[in-house]
Scaffold this motif. Structure first.
Motif, mmCIF file in Angstrom:
data_model
loop_
_atom_site.group_PDB
_atom_site.id
_atom_site.type_symbol
_atom_site.label_atom_id
_atom_site.label_comp_id
_atom_site.label_asym_id
_atom_site.label_seq_id
_atom_site.Cartn_x
_atom_site.Cartn_y
_atom_site.Cartn_z
ATOM 1 N N SER A 41 -2.816 7.745 -1.426
ATOM 2 C CA SER A 41 -3.258 7.515 -0.141
ATOM 3 C C SER A 41 -2.904 6.269 0.302
ATOM 4 O O SER A 41 -2.731 5.410 -0.375
ATOM 5 N N THR A 111 -12.080 6.917 -0.519
ATOM 6 C CA THR A 111 -10.880 7.880 -0.607
ATOM 7 C C THR A 111 -11.139 9.263 -0.003
ATOM 8 O O THR A 111 -10.603 10.015 0.408
ATOM 9 N N ASP A 115 -9.419 11.267 2.703
ATOM 10 C CA ASP A 115 -8.960 12.542 2.587
ATOM 11 C C ASP A 115 -9.346 13.578 3.467
ATOM 12 O O ASP A 115 -8.516 14.164 4.272
ATOM 13 N N GLN A 118 -7.378 12.816 6.847
ATOM 14 C CA GLN A 118 -6.182 13.163 6.630
ATOM 15 C C GLN A 118 -6.042 14.726 6.616
ATOM 16 O O GLN A 118 -5.079 15.300 7.222
ATOM 17 N N SER B 48 -8.355 12.683 -5.408
ATOM 18 C CA SER B 48 -8.027 13.056 -4.189
ATOM 19 C C SER B 48 -7.660 14.358 -4.148
ATOM 20 O O SER B 48 -7.006 15.103 -5.116
ATOM 21 N N ARG B 127 -0.381 1.331 -0.664
ATOM 22 C CA ARG B 127 -0.625 2.743 -1.208
ATOM 23 C C ARG B 127 -1.896 2.675 -2.196
ATOM 24 O O ARG B 127 -1.584 1.844 -3.159
ATOM 25 N N THR B 130 -3.898 7.712 -6.706
ATOM 26 C CA THR B 130 -5.189 8.773 -6.606
ATOM 27 C C THR B 130 -4.759 9.678 -7.712
ATOM 28 O O THR B 130 -3.556 10.028 -8.028
#
Lengths: 139, 138
Positions: A41, A111, A115, A118, B48, B127, B130
């Motif tokens: 990510s 995260t 997510d 995104q 993720s 970055r 995940t």
């Protein structure tokens, strides 16, 4: 003179060392391999070139430690976040989204929200501690 | 009464099917698996749902559950040392990204501190590693 031709009998080949080796190989690969798929990510986008910046002001999303979200200061839920992000990014695909998590929130919560943004089409997402840290060069 | 001895002679077992199956298993593991990523013990990266290819980076930094930054499994590092290292390696000057391998239970405070320190060092792209999963952690 004719030599007597000695004929060899094919002996029995021991398979035990071969099987041992194969089992060792199997164990090695089983223990040394990873079956998880990893991804990445973007915690912060590549820095902009300082050219044209988006005309739209950034959307500031705050995330509290209990998972509560706010959109430009107004308390919202995850469905609202996804819906509004999709609407904004449909109009402007360079819409800036600033995520400001509480210090005590955890990495997984951050995260998950990134997510969701995104998945709703946001491309320019960045993490900031507070609004004064926002640097347009980051977009 | 004497019972009849029913012991059978052990004949040789055909080992070829066993070897075939084990070879197939090796092939399966070779194709489906990939070399282990050697994360520090106990580190669990965030889950993720976004599919993105994992790419290498100029420098990988670990953020463990204890909120400490590490350069390897056991080598703790401070943010100022990291900033120096980034400058020393010329990572910012080359415009290369950094990779943060953070434990999902670490706090966002450290994430933000890392982000700020690296931005000050001239790093733009960070970055976060995940683990791809079908079910997103809510």
């Amino acid at each position: 003179m004719q030599l007597a031709r000695r004929q060899r009998r094919a002996g029995f080949m021991g398979l035990t060392p071969l099987i041992d080796m194969i089992f060792l190989l199997l164990l090695f690969f089983l223990l040394g391999s990873d079956f998880v798929t990893y991804g990445q990510s973007r915690l912060a986008p590549p820095r902009g070139t300082g050219g044209e910046t988006s005309a739209a002001p950034p959307v500031v999303i705050t995330l509290s430690a209990d998972g509560a979200l706010s959109w430009n200061g107004a308390r919202v839920d995850a469905a609202f976040l996804r819906r509004e992000t999709a609407k904004l990014t449909a109009l402007n695909d360079e819409q800036m989204m600033v995520l400001m998590p509480a210090g005590s929130a955890n990495v997984q919560q951050v995260t998950t929200i990134m997510d969701a943004l995104q998945a709703s089409g946001a491309q320019s997402i960045t993490l900031e501690r507070d609004v004064f840290d926002i640097d347009l060069a980051d977009f | 009464m004497q019972l009849k001895n029913t012991r059978r002679d052990i004949k040789s077992i055909d080992l070829l099917p066993l070897i075939n199956v084990v070879f197939l298993l090796i092939l399966f593991v070779l194709i489906a698996g990939r070399p282990s990523t050697n994360h520090p013990a106990g580190l669990e990266v965030a889950r993720s749902t976004i599919q993105s290819a994992h790419q290498g980076a100029a420098l990988s930094v670990w953020l463990k559950q204890d909120d400490g930054f590490y350069l390897s499994d056991v080598k703790p590092v401070t943010l100022s040392e990291l900033t120096d290292l980034v400058a020393q390696k010329g990572i910012a000057a080359q415009g290369l990204p950094l990779e943060l391998i953070a434990d999902r239970r670490a706090t966002a405070k450290q994430l933000l501190a890392f982000r700020r320190a690296m931005a000050a060092a001239g790093i733009g792209e960070i970055r976060l590693k995940t683990e791809l999963t079908g079910e997103a952690a809510e």
